[in-house]
Design a protein around this motif. Structure first.
Motif, PDB file in Angstrom:
ATOM      1  N   ARG A  27       0.861  -1.195   0.000  1.00 33.99           N
ATOM      2  CA  ARG A  27       0.000   0.000   0.000  1.00 33.99           C
ATOM      3  C   ARG A  27       0.886   1.230   0.000  1.00 33.99           C
ATOM      4  O   ARG A  27       1.689   1.433   0.920  1.00 33.99           O
ATOM      5  CB  ARG A  27      -0.908  -0.002   1.230  1.00 33.99           C
ATOM      6  N   TYR A  28       0.744   2.046  -1.033  1.00 35.69           N
ATOM      7  CA  TYR A  28       1.573   3.245  -1.188  1.00 35.69           C
ATOM      8  C   TYR A  28       1.070   4.351  -0.270  1.00 35.69           C
ATOM      9  O   TYR A  28      -0.127   4.668  -0.251  1.00 35.69           O
ATOM     10  CB  TYR A  28       1.539   3.715  -2.639  1.00 35.69           C
ATOM     11  N   SER A  29       1.988   4.958   0.484  1.00 37.50           N
ATOM     12  CA  SER A  29       1.614   6.077   1.356  1.00 37.50           C
ATOM     13  C   SER A  29       2.846   6.942   1.593  1.00 37.50           C
ATOM     14  O   SER A  29       3.681   6.621   2.449  1.00 37.50           O
ATOM     15  CB  SER A  29       1.055   5.582   2.688  1.00 37.50           C
ATOM     16  N   ARG A  32       3.062   8.333   5.246  1.00 36.67           N
ATOM     17  CA  ARG A  32       3.555   7.347   6.209  1.00 36.67           C
ATOM     18  C   ARG A  32       5.067   7.172   6.080  1.00 36.67           C
ATOM     19  O   ARG A  32       5.780   7.035   7.082  1.00 36.67           O
ATOM     20  CB  ARG A  32       2.840   6.011   6.003  1.00 36.67           C
ATOM     21  N   ALA A  33       5.557   7.222   4.848  1.00 38.48           N
ATOM     22  CA  ALA A  33       6.995   7.094   4.632  1.00 38.48           C
ATOM     23  C   ALA A  33       7.746   8.269   5.243  1.00 38.48           C
ATOM     24  O   ALA A  33       8.786   8.099   5.899  1.00 38.48           O
ATOM     25  CB  ALA A  33       7.292   7.002   3.131  1.00 38.48           C
ATOM     26  N   ASN A  36       7.841   8.012   9.050  1.00 38.96           N
ATOM     27  CA  ASN A  36       8.824   7.042   9.526  1.00 38.96           C
ATOM     28  C   ASN A  36      10.254   7.522   9.286  1.00 38.96           C
ATOM     29  O   ASN A  36      11.157   7.206  10.066  1.00 38.96           O
ATOM     30  CB  ASN A  36       8.599   5.684   8.857  1.00 38.96           C
ATOM     31  N   LYS A  52       9.784  -0.038   7.129  1.00 35.36           N
ATOM     32  CA  LYS A  52       8.474   0.608   7.045  1.00 35.36           C
ATOM     33  C   LYS A  52       8.453   1.662   5.941  1.00 35.36           C
ATOM     34  O   LYS A  52       7.442   1.848   5.267  1.00 35.36           O
ATOM     35  CB  LYS A  52       8.112   1.234   8.390  1.00 35.36           C
ATOM     36  N   ILE A  53       9.568   2.342   5.744  1.00 36.26           N
ATOM     37  CA  ILE A  53       9.669   3.336   4.675  1.00 36.26           C
ATOM     38  C   ILE A  53       9.557   2.642   3.321  1.00 36.26           C
ATOM     39  O   ILE A  53       8.798   3.068   2.443  1.00 36.26           O
ATOM     40  CB  ILE A  53      10.987   4.118   4.776  1.00 36.26           C
ATOM     41  N   GLU A  55       8.233  -0.258   2.663  1.00 35.03           N
ATOM     42  CA  GLU A  55       6.894  -0.825   2.495  1.00 35.03           C
ATOM     43  C   GLU A  55       5.870   0.252   2.144  1.00 35.03           C
ATOM     44  O   GLU A  55       4.865  -0.034   1.494  1.00 35.03           O
ATOM     45  CB  GLU A  55       6.486  -1.554   3.772  1.00 35.03           C
ATOM     46  N   SER A  56       6.135   1.487   2.568  1.00 39.81           N
ATOM     47  CA  SER A  56       5.214   2.595   2.279  1.00 39.81           C
ATOM     48  C   SER A  56       5.393   3.134   0.869  1.00 39.81           C
ATOM     49  O   SER A  56       4.524   3.861   0.379  1.00 39.81           O
ATOM     50  CB  SER A  56       5.427   3.732   3.286  1.00 39.81           C
ATOM     51  N   LEU A  57       6.520   2.792   0.236  1.00 37.75           N
ATOM     52  CA  LEU A  57       6.808   3.307  -1.102  1.00 37.75           C
ATOM     53  C   LEU A  57       7.135   2.154  -2.059  1.00 37.75           C
ATOM     54  O   LEU A  57       8.227   2.081  -2.627  1.00 37.75           O
ATOM     55  CB  LEU A  57       7.998   4.281  -1.034  1.00 37.75           C
TER      56      LEU A  57
END
Length: 276
Positions: A27-29, A32-33, A36, A52-53, A55-57
């Motif tokens: 899931r792109y966010s 959130r990136a 983090n 987490k970064i 996974e956000s991108l």
């Protein structure tokens, strides 16, 4: 059918699926990136934030890259001959049997001087508690992780703050992701802030690293066991990896300015002295 779902119906010749159907969809966010990344700047030892970064991108090209390599004849050869890179890379006794001047010797020298091991990187990753899946995405991701320290050896970038940013941008050049860009460039900007007033070409160094990664064959796609046997200088020439001149220039200038690249926090007030 979604793009991710179609990869759950693609299999290697041994039956391993490209993407396990239970693997959560990315899931792109960007917010959130960024959140983090700010947390990472406050606690640089929290490596879970790095994941987490990423996974956000998620990169739209990641799964195609996995499929292209893993389902190819060459990818199946790599999976068959190098099922576990840490076992190969941590067997220093065997690696030291190669001729002096080989990539294997350079790798062992680097890892031993830094007190590192490939298994240690695996353990650090496992401590994050992220689920694992029996698929080719896992194999590709593990191989990317396990070649990280080889990147350091081949590129000449050290484990100082700038060296790590350069390796990130080199990696982006090899396999582009916005996560590498965010951490690499924002981290480099933070380095410039920490040594404000220094003449060192920090941004030039990371841009050169990115260009080098883009111009080199993808390292994780190479037969690592065979590369280790070869002279390190020949491997660099074959992979089109030149000397990191801008990075070396940063270290030269910092030495003249009295800045320790391995302890930039101790140099945070140096900018005022340089300005004076």
């Amino acid at each position: 059918m979604t793009d991710t779902a179609k990869y759950a119906q693609m299999f290697a010749s041994d039956g391993t699926v490209v993407r396990h159907p239970d693997r959560p969809a990315p899931r792109y966010s960007l917010p959130r990136a960024i959140k983090n990344f700010r947390l990472l700047m406050k606690d640089k030892e929290d490596t879970s934030l790095v994941f987490k970064i990423y996974e956000s991108l998620p990169s739209s090209q990641f799964l195609p890259r996995v499929k292209q390599l893993a389902l190819s004849e060459h990818g199946e050869f790599l999976r068959r001959t190098e099922p576990s890179l840490p076992e190969i890379l941590d067997d220093h006794a065997e690696l030291r049997k190669t001729p002096k001047g080989s990539l294997a010797h350079a790798y062992c020298d680097f890892m031993e001087s830094e007190g590192l091991s490939a298994a240690g990187l695996v353990a650090e990753s496992d401590r994050l508690g992220r689920p694992k899946y029996d698929d080719l995405v896992q194999w590709y991701g593990d191989r990317s992780r396990d070649t990280h320290d080889l990147f350091h050896v081949l590129t000449g970038y050290g484990r100082d703050a700038l060296g790590e940013q350069c390796v990130l941008l080199f990696t982006h050049g090899q396999s582009p992701t916005q996560g590498h860009l965010l951490i690499g460039y924002a981290g480099s900007a933070n380095i410039k802030k920490m040594v404000w007033g220094s003449k060192a070409p920090v941004m030039g160094a990371v841009r050169q690293a990115k260009a080098t990664g883009r111009g080199a064959p993808v390292l994780l796609e190479q037969p690592i066991r065979e590369l280790l046997k070869q002279p390190v200088d020949e491997v660099r020439r074959a992979l089109n990896i030149p000397e990191p001149t801008m990075y070396n220039e940063c270290h030269r200038i910092w030495a003249e300015e009295g800045i320790d690249p391995y302890n930039l926090l101790a140099s945070e007030n140096t900018g005022e002295a340089l300005a004076a």
